[in-house]
Structure formats: C-alpha cells, structure tokens
Design an enzyme around this catalytic site. Sequence first.
Site, PDB file in Angstrom:
ATOM      1  CB  SER A  55      -4.865 -10.305   8.020  1.00 55.11           C
ATOM      2  OG  SER A  55      -4.120 -10.472   9.177  1.00 55.11           O
ATOM      3  CE1 TYR A  82     -10.139  -8.906  10.016  1.00 59.01           C
ATOM      4  CE2 TYR A  82      -7.945 -10.050  10.637  1.00 59.01           C
ATOM      5  CZ  TYR A  82      -8.689  -9.030   9.809  1.00 59.01           C
ATOM      6  OH  TYR A  82      -8.137  -7.827   9.464  1.00 59.01           O
TER       7      TYR A  82
END
Length: 197
Positions: A55, A82
């Site tokens: 990401s 995350y």
Amino acid sequence: VLINNAGCMVNTREVDEDGLEKNFATNALGTYILTSGLIPILLKQESPRVVTVSSGGMLVQKLDVKDLQFEKMNPFDGTMAYAQNKRQQVVMTEKWAEKYKEIFFSSMHPGWADTPAVRSSMPGFHQKMKDRLRTSEQGADTIVWLAVADISKQTSGSFYQDRKAVATHLPLAWSKASDSDKDKLMSELEEMASKFK
C-alpha cells in the site's frame, strides 16, 4: 506466480491465540511464512514470480523493528499499524530479491480502490473519497500485469504502481531504514515463523 494479497486492518489491538497481534500476524508474518515456505517450490519453476500487494500508506512509515506487534503504540491506531505492516512487506520484498536472484519479486500499490475492506476498515476515508476511488478491476491491473508481463526490463525487488516502478520513500522523507534494521526484521520474522514449522 505467488500473489500475496491477504490482509486486514483491525482497528483495535487484538492478540490471537498464538499471542500475535492480528494485523502483524496476517499482513507481515503470514506473508513471510507463506512466501518463505513456497520459495523452494518457486525455485524449481520457470520464470517464478512473487507479487506482494502492499500500500502507498507505507510511505508515511519508517520501519520500526523495536515494536513489531504494536505493544508500545498508545493509543493504538489500526491505520498506522497497517501502514507499518505494508512497509515491512516492501522490505521483505527487497531482501528476498537480494537473496533469490532466480525469482522475480515485486511489491505494489493498487491505488485506493472501492473494496469492502476499505469501506469497513476506513469508513471515514471511504465516505470522503468514494467518488475518487478506483474500481476493484483498476486496483488489480498492476497485480495481473506483474504476474504475466514481460519482466525482462524490470528490476526485482521494486515497488510498482500503475505498471511502473516507483519510489518507496517520499522526497526528503525520514522513512528510510538502516540495513541493520532490515536484516533485524528478517531475522525476527524467521524466528517467529520457526514456531509454526
């Protein structure tokens, strides 16, 4: 081709039955165990590849090997956990590419796509950005491209977005880790993984 695309964003710090923080267990350790376990098989294949879906959120994180399971993160922030896991995946990809020249390793950012995971894990972000998010198909494009395209002109270990290798750090960023921290991540992951072999 191995495509690592399993992931989660748990917004509270939760520990599983093995004593592992759930984001770390899924996003980092799970990626490490699966990929490491399949490397011997991949080495026997013609033109093997590993694509790890990371990401762009990792751009805001420096690798933190002192708190892999977010025990010191107070208050706990699932989005930052995350992002840290996604930074860890990029580092793993780079280290594997250095070690296993016979396998093409890549990590990538699919762009922000309108998926059920984005809707449930980041409802505020989804609400603000819903008209600008990519479709799932657009998000998958570079994943599929990395799995099937001619990679002879690509560099193993690179981070991709929109079918191009892109920087893993923002200009003037403080997010670059030392080689010793990258090595420590890999040794910590190997030590934890050994408990599941």
